[in-house]
Design an enzyme around this catalytic site. Structure first.
Site, PDB file in Angstrom:
ATOM      1  N   LYS A   1       0.842  -1.204   0.000  1.00 43.11           N
ATOM      2  CA  LYS A   1       0.000   0.000   0.000  1.00 43.11           C
ATOM      3  C   LYS A   1       0.876   1.252   0.000  1.00 43.11           C
ATOM      4  O   LYS A   1       1.726   1.417   0.851  1.00 43.11           O
ATOM      5  CB  LYS A   1      -0.908  -0.003   1.231  1.00 43.11           C
ATOM      6  CG  LYS A   1      -1.848  -1.207   1.270  1.00 43.11           C
ATOM      7  CD  LYS A   1      -2.620  -1.275   2.571  1.00 43.11           C
ATOM      8  CE  LYS A   1      -1.742  -1.575   3.739  1.00 43.11           C
ATOM      9  NZ  LYS A   1      -2.468  -1.823   4.990  1.00 43.11           N
TER      10      LYS A   1
ATOM     11  N   THR B   1      -8.243   9.177   8.949  1.00 48.51           N
ATOM     12  CA  THR B   1      -7.733   7.989   8.257  1.00 48.51           C
ATOM     13  C   THR B   1      -7.333   6.875   9.226  1.00 48.51           C
ATOM     14  O   THR B   1      -6.752   5.876   8.809  1.00 48.51           O
ATOM     15  CB  THR B   1      -6.497   8.355   7.418  1.00 48.51           C
ATOM     16  OG1 THR B   1      -5.551   8.992   8.276  1.00 48.51           O
ATOM     17  CG2 THR B   1      -6.853   9.281   6.274  1.00 48.51           C
TER      18      THR B   1
ATOM     19  N   GLY C   1      -7.298   3.658  10.994  1.00 50.92           N
ATOM     20  CA  GLY C   1      -7.963   2.370  10.781  1.00 50.92           C
ATOM     21  C   GLY C   1      -8.123   1.971   9.328  1.00 50.92           C
ATOM     22  O   GLY C   1      -8.748   0.954   9.036  1.00 50.92           O
ATOM     23  N   THR C   2      -7.522   2.738   8.405  1.00 46.79           N
ATOM     24  CA  THR C   2      -7.710   2.394   6.979  1.00 46.79           C
ATOM     25  C   THR C   2      -7.086   1.034   6.644  1.00 46.79           C
ATOM     26  O   THR C   2      -7.649   0.276   5.853  1.00 46.79           O
ATOM     27  CB  THR C   2      -7.112   3.466   6.037  1.00 46.79           C
ATOM     28  OG1 THR C   2      -5.849   3.845   6.553  1.00 46.79           O
ATOM     29  CG2 THR C   2      -7.997   4.669   5.909  1.00 46.79           C
ATOM     30  N   GLY C   3      -5.922   0.730   7.244  1.00 50.28           N
ATOM     31  CA  GLY C   3      -5.250  -0.545   6.932  1.00 50.28           C
ATOM     32  C   GLY C   3      -6.080  -1.733   7.390  1.00 50.28           C
ATOM     33  O   GLY C   3      -6.279  -2.690   6.637  1.00 50.28           O
ATOM     34  N   CYS C   4      -6.596  -1.648   8.631  1.00 49.87           N
ATOM     35  CA  CYS C   4      -7.426  -2.752   9.158  1.00 49.87           C
ATOM     36  C   CYS C   4      -8.671  -2.911   8.290  1.00 49.87           C
ATOM     37  O   CYS C   4      -9.100  -4.021   7.974  1.00 49.87           O
ATOM     38  CB  CYS C   4      -7.891  -2.453  10.586  1.00 49.87           C
ATOM     39  SG  CYS C   4      -6.583  -2.024  11.708  1.00 49.87           S
TER      40      CYS C   4
END
Ligand SMILES: Cc1ncc(COP(=O)(O)OP(=O)(O)O)c(N)n1
Ligand SMILES: Cc1ncsc1CCOP(=O)(O)O
Ligand SMILES: [Mg+2]
Length: 530
Positions: free
Chosen positions: A207, A240, A242-245
């Site tokens: 990412k 933003t 928590g975007t990865g989870c």
């Protein structure tokens, strides 16, 4: 690995496992199964990330989510104040409780705070088979706090990644997993994806949200065979956390529903982008990084449950325009043709049906919409606002002699996508004033598909693109022999090519779409390097 009398080897691909497992579910239940993700992650008291994000994501995507909590964190929008790791044997007990009782399709791992917890997870996966493992290699929180120390890296590399169907590191995590190599460009991300793939996961998504100096958010997906550069617009927001989870749990949710991996990744990216756009102005907490609204319901003044995805200009990349005459000639239905084009990499579809009865057009639109929606690909209707409204398609494409963009906007409302054909700078300006989202510019080259359509050539295309305030897709006579030239020009605002005959007046739509997609990828990445 054994479960319910069925042996599932790790060497089976995701698709093979899907077939074996779905027959097992039917045997056991004799009825419909519910897509089920098990999230193995840490709790975030602020509820923007971790287990809480995973629960909300799965709820938003219509998938059941069970949870195994590996750590309890005291955190908020300012940072992580404290971490309490759950004892390893208690993590093991939670895993057993869920996996021995429930039919889990996909396991998604997030924060795994110790080598012992990784080992416990791997032991459980050896005992209870699931269809897929999505690994989000969480190491550092968005606030910069360490959630899994360097001692865990070798266990990730040597034991967890080889079991993963996909691993989704951000730039920092990819670098850490690869011994600290510098990742500063998209080319570096490709190298990282390849190196990570060599460690054993079936697919890798690196990412690039943290990549400096890029207008778009670029992620690199690598399946061991092909690279895909997946772009989405960078939303200007502090919300933003928590975007990865969320991305990883949405991938898991889509896999649980049966999507192929690349489709799951595309849908997840679009979901995150939509949620960020929707939540960009909400205010929760006093810290620098706020959470967002996974269910798209909290914005003040907005009480609507359904909100369509915002238009994403990168969807114009490979724009498939249908022609039922061509598909009939090659003996396939419109739905099959559209499905093949999407599978091959088409990023948006337009139904352009000039000679069909309205009722048939509507039925075709509804069937194609179901295919497009299940893959997160927008469907537009050419000329016919009524058919777009009746089928609830994502928007329309209109020409200079069709319904004016302003009227189309009034009829369709603010959420639908509107494209307008333009040959000149003035027309492009009018399209913008009229509330269009993009313009189709051409015919670039001569074509047999549209009669009496003067060509504007590459120079005409460049002139319109440079002056346009809207993203542009080029159309007219574009095929595998010239698509590279068109995209390789690297002119401003040109986001992709629209094609009819190069995809649909061919025997194998899937192969032709793949070929064109690969050519466009190559041309657009080399034009960016110039
Ligand atoms: C993406 C895209 N661009 C241009 C056209 C042409 O639209 P129009 O000028 O209205 O001509 P018809 O397609 O209706 O014959 C298009 N369809 N799509
Ligand atoms: C609909 C349309 N509008 C301008 S050119 C064109 C036809 C494009 O078809 P092809 O890709 O087969 O040249
Ligand atoms: Mg038209």
């Amino acid at each position: 690995m054994a479960c319910g009398g069925v042996i599932l080897s790790n060497s089976l691909s995701f698709y093979q496992k899907r077939i074996v497992m779905s027959s097992r579910v039917q045997e056991k239940n004799g009825g419909a199964s519910i897509p089920h993700v098990l999230s193995v992650a840490g709790s975030d008291s602020g509820a923007g990330a971790g287990i809480q994000a995973d629960l909300k994501t799965c709820a938003a995507r219509g998938v059941y989510c069970s949870t195994v909590i590996t750590a309890v964190t005291a955190q908020n929008t300012v940072g992580v104040q404290s971490v309490h790791a759950v004892p390893e044997d208690f993590v093991a007990q939670q895993l057993k409780s869920v996996l021995s009782d429930m039919q889990v399709d996909v396991v998604k791992s997030g924060m795994l705070p110790s080598v012992g917890v990784v080992k416990v997870l791997l032991q459980s996966l050896a005992e209870f088979s699931v269809r897929a493992l999505v690994v989000d290699p969480v190491m550092v929180s968005t606030s910069g706090d360490v959630l899994a120390g360097p001692s865990i890296l070798s266990t990730f590399r040597e034991e967890l990644l080889p079991m993963a169907d996909i691993v989704t590191p951000n730039i920092k995590e990819a670098s850490a997993l690869l011994g600290g190599i510098r990742l500063e460009t998209v080319a570096d991300m490709r190298t990282a994806a390849e190196l990570l793939h060599a460690l054993g996961p079936r697919n890798v998504l690196v990412k690039g949200g943290d990549l400096p100096g890029s207008l778009d958010a670029v992620d690199i997906f690598f399946n061991g065979e092909h690279f895909y550069e997946l772009r989405s617009s960078r939303i200007k927001t502090h919300n933003t956390h928590g975007t990865g989870c969320t991305l990883a749990s949405c991938i898991a949710a889509e896999l649980a529903k049966g999507s192929p991996m690349l489709t799951a990744v595309r849908v997840a990216k679009r979901y995150v982008e939509t949620a960020l756009e929707y939540s960009k102005d909400i205010l929760i907490g006093n810290g620098i990084q706020g959470p967002f609204d996974h269910l798209l319901r909290l914005k003040s003044g907005s009480h609507s449950f359904h909100r369509k995805d915002a238009f994403n200009p990168s969807d114009l990349f490979l724009y498939a325009v249908t022609d039922s005459g061509m598909n009939k000639k090659w003996g396939r239905s419109m739905v099959d043709a559209v499905a093949e084009a999407i599978q091959g990499g088409a990023t948006i579809v337009q139904l352009r049906e000039k000679d069909v009865e309205t009722r048939d057009f509507l039925e075709t639109a509804k069937s194609c919409l179901a295919v497009c929606r299940s893959h997160g690909v927008p469907l537009l209707i050419n000329d016919r606002i009524d058919v777009a409204l009746a089928s609830d398609a994502d928007g329309v494409h209109v020409g200079q002699s069709d319904m004016p963009a302003t009227v189309a906007r009034t009829l369709l409302g603010p959420e639908k996508i509107i494209g307008v054909s333009c040959k000149t700078v003035e027309q492009a300006q009018q399209a913008w004033i009229g509330g269009a989202d993009y313009i189709g510019c051409g015919g670039v080259y001569s074509t047999n598909t549209k009669a009496n359509n003067p060509t504007i050539g590459l120079d005409g295309l460049k002139t319109v693109c440079s002056a346009s305030k809207l993203p542009v897709v080029a159309i007219g006579g574009i095929n595998a022999s010239n698509a590279g030239t068109v995209m390789g020009m690297g002119v401003p605002n040109l986001k992709g090519v629209a094609v009819v005959s190069a995809l649909f007046d061919r025997e194998n739509v899937l192969a032709e779409t793949k070929k064109l997609h690969a050519l466009l990828m190559e041309a657009s990445s080399s034009s960016k390097m110039q």
